[in-house]
Structure formats: structure tokens, C-alpha cells
Design an enzyme around this catalytic site. Structure first.
Site, mmCIF file in Angstrom:
data_model
loop_
_atom_site.group_PDB
_atom_site.id
_atom_site.type_symbol
_atom_site.label_atom_id
_atom_site.label_comp_id
_atom_site.label_asym_id
_atom_site.label_seq_id
_atom_site.Cartn_x
_atom_site.Cartn_y
_atom_site.Cartn_z
ATOM 1 C CB CYS A 1 4.061 31.867 -19.589
ATOM 2 S SG CYS A 1 2.498 30.813 -20.108
ATOM 3 C CB CYS B 1 3.928 27.990 -19.316
ATOM 4 S SG CYS B 1 4.576 26.930 -17.683
#
Length: 234
Positions: free
Chosen positions: A119, A229
Site C-alpha cells: 500500500c 491502507c
């Protein structure tokens, strides 16, 4: 911006409609404000509102390289409808190559640490580049989206990026979002019609089952408390 100023802004805008909040900040910050769009239903609503307030306002999105075909189609349809090309930021090729060669193409299934690294490379770092020159970012977070977002405010200080962050739809329900989309004829991701309420990268997103939380399909193999994330680390 000091905590007391944030508090005062939240009190001042507590009963304001999203369009009023957006107008307030867009008029004050001009080129220093931007909408970070994930192309989800909420951000599509905000795109329509922002374009109608000031079409010159920066609207950008992130192409992680692992998106659904339906998401790319939505980018095209959105740009055509509003006659405005969304600014697209990509991850750095060398960083992706190094990560994948070291840990595998689907490293994110192996551990939370691997998933957060992916991420970061594909989303966080490009986002940081997109933020350059901005003082304020507009975000589509809603309080009822997940257990990690229940206490969000309409105006917050993003200490990670040193930016003012506004969440005009913080107190909207999912029903309000979809009523607005249908009323205005706003383009949306067709995966929403196939039980995908929250859509991210293709490998990390699945349809949800009846009764599940709207974000249950995101990183479904993880504990609900880790399902961010890092874009909205608070």
C-alpha cells in the site's frame, strides 16, 4: 493550524451541507486545495459538487497498477461527463519492481506488514507527491463506513501530511450518497451493482455477503481493526 481553530471550524460548519463546506474551503484556498478521489461512490458525489463550485479545482486519483477494469472505465466516463481530465499519479516503477522481485507478486496475502508495504509503494508515496503544493485535501470519508472511521470530523488536521483535511460527507448515510448519485445522474463504478460497496485494488477486494459491513470486502483476510491502507492514518 491549531487544535482550537479546528474545533471552531467544526462548530461553525456543524450544520452545513457538503456543498457549503466545499464552497467555504475552495473559495479560501483556491489552487491550494484538491480532491483526492478513490473513485468510490462518495468521491464521485464530491467530484460532481466540486466541479459545479469551481471546475478548475484539482481532482486527482491514484493508479496502483492493480485496479479493476471497471475502475479504469469509470475514470474515462467521469472525465468525459465533467469535461475534466482527472490527474493520475502512479507508483514509482523501480520501487514496485524491487518490492515484487523480493517478496512476490501477491506479497500482501502473506502478512499485514507486507500488505502495508505494498500500500505504501502503490498508494502512500504517490499520494504524497500529489499533495505537493496543497494546503487542504478533500476526502470522501463517512463515519459509518467502518469501525476505524466512527469518530471522524468534518474538519481534521492530517499530521502525517501536514495538511488540513475536510470530510464534507462525514455524517451522510449510504442512502444519502446513492440518492444523490441517482438524482444527479453521476457515473459510478458498475461493481457497486455486484455487491462491491468499497472498491480498491482488484486482488484485495471482493464482493460482500448480505449483512456484512460495507468494508468487509477490503483485505477480507485481515482483522477489521487493521483495514486501512495508511492514507487515512489518524
Amino acid at each position: 493550524m491549531q487544535a482550537e481553530e479546528i474545533k471552531q471550524l467544526n462548530e461553525q460548519l456543524a450544520n452545513s451541507a457538503p456543498q457549503e463546506i466545499l464552497t467555504y474551503f475552495i473559495e479560501r484556498y483556491g489552487e491550494k486545495i484538491g480532491l483526492a478521489s478513490s473513485l468510490g461512490a462518495e468521491d464521485q458525489v464530491l467530484t460532481e459538487m466540486v466541479v459545479n463550485i469551481n471546475p478548475a479545482t484539482k481532482i486527482f486519483t491514484l493508479d496502483t497498477g492493480r485496479l479493476f477494469p471497471e475502475t479504469y472505465d469509470l475514470i474515462d466516463r467521469t472525465s468525459r461527463k465533467y469535461k475534466k481530465n482527472l490527474e493520475i499519479y502512479f507508483p514509482k516503477k523501480k520501487k514496485v519492481q524491487k518490492m515484487v522481485n523480493a517478496k512476490g507478486i501477491n506479497l500482501f496475502f502473506e502478512s499485514v506488514e507486507n500488505r502495508k508495504e505494498c500500500c505504501f509503494v502503490r498508494k502512500i508515496e504517490p499520494l504524497q507527491r500529489a499533495f505537493k503544493g496543497l494546503d487542504v485535501w478533500i476526502c470522501g470519508l463517512r463515519a459509518e463506513q467502518s469501525v476505524t472511521r466512527t469518530d471522524i470530523s468534518k474538519v481534521e488536521w492530517d499530521a502525517n501530511n501536514n495538511l488540513l483535511k475536510i470530510n464534507p460527507l462525514a455524517d451522510w448515510s449510504e442512502e444519502q450518497v446513492w440518492d444523490y448519485i441517482n438524482e444527479k445522474g453521476i457515473p459510478y463504478n458498475t461493481l457497486h451493482d455486484k455487491d462491491y460497496p468499497s472498491i480498491g485494488c482488484q486482488p484485495c477486494t471482493r464482493a460482500i455477503m448480505e449483512g456484512e459491513d460495507v468494508r468487509a470486502g477490503r483485505w477480507w483476510w485481515e482483522n477489521p481493526n487493521t483495514k486501512e491502507c495508511g492514507l487515512h492514518k489518524r
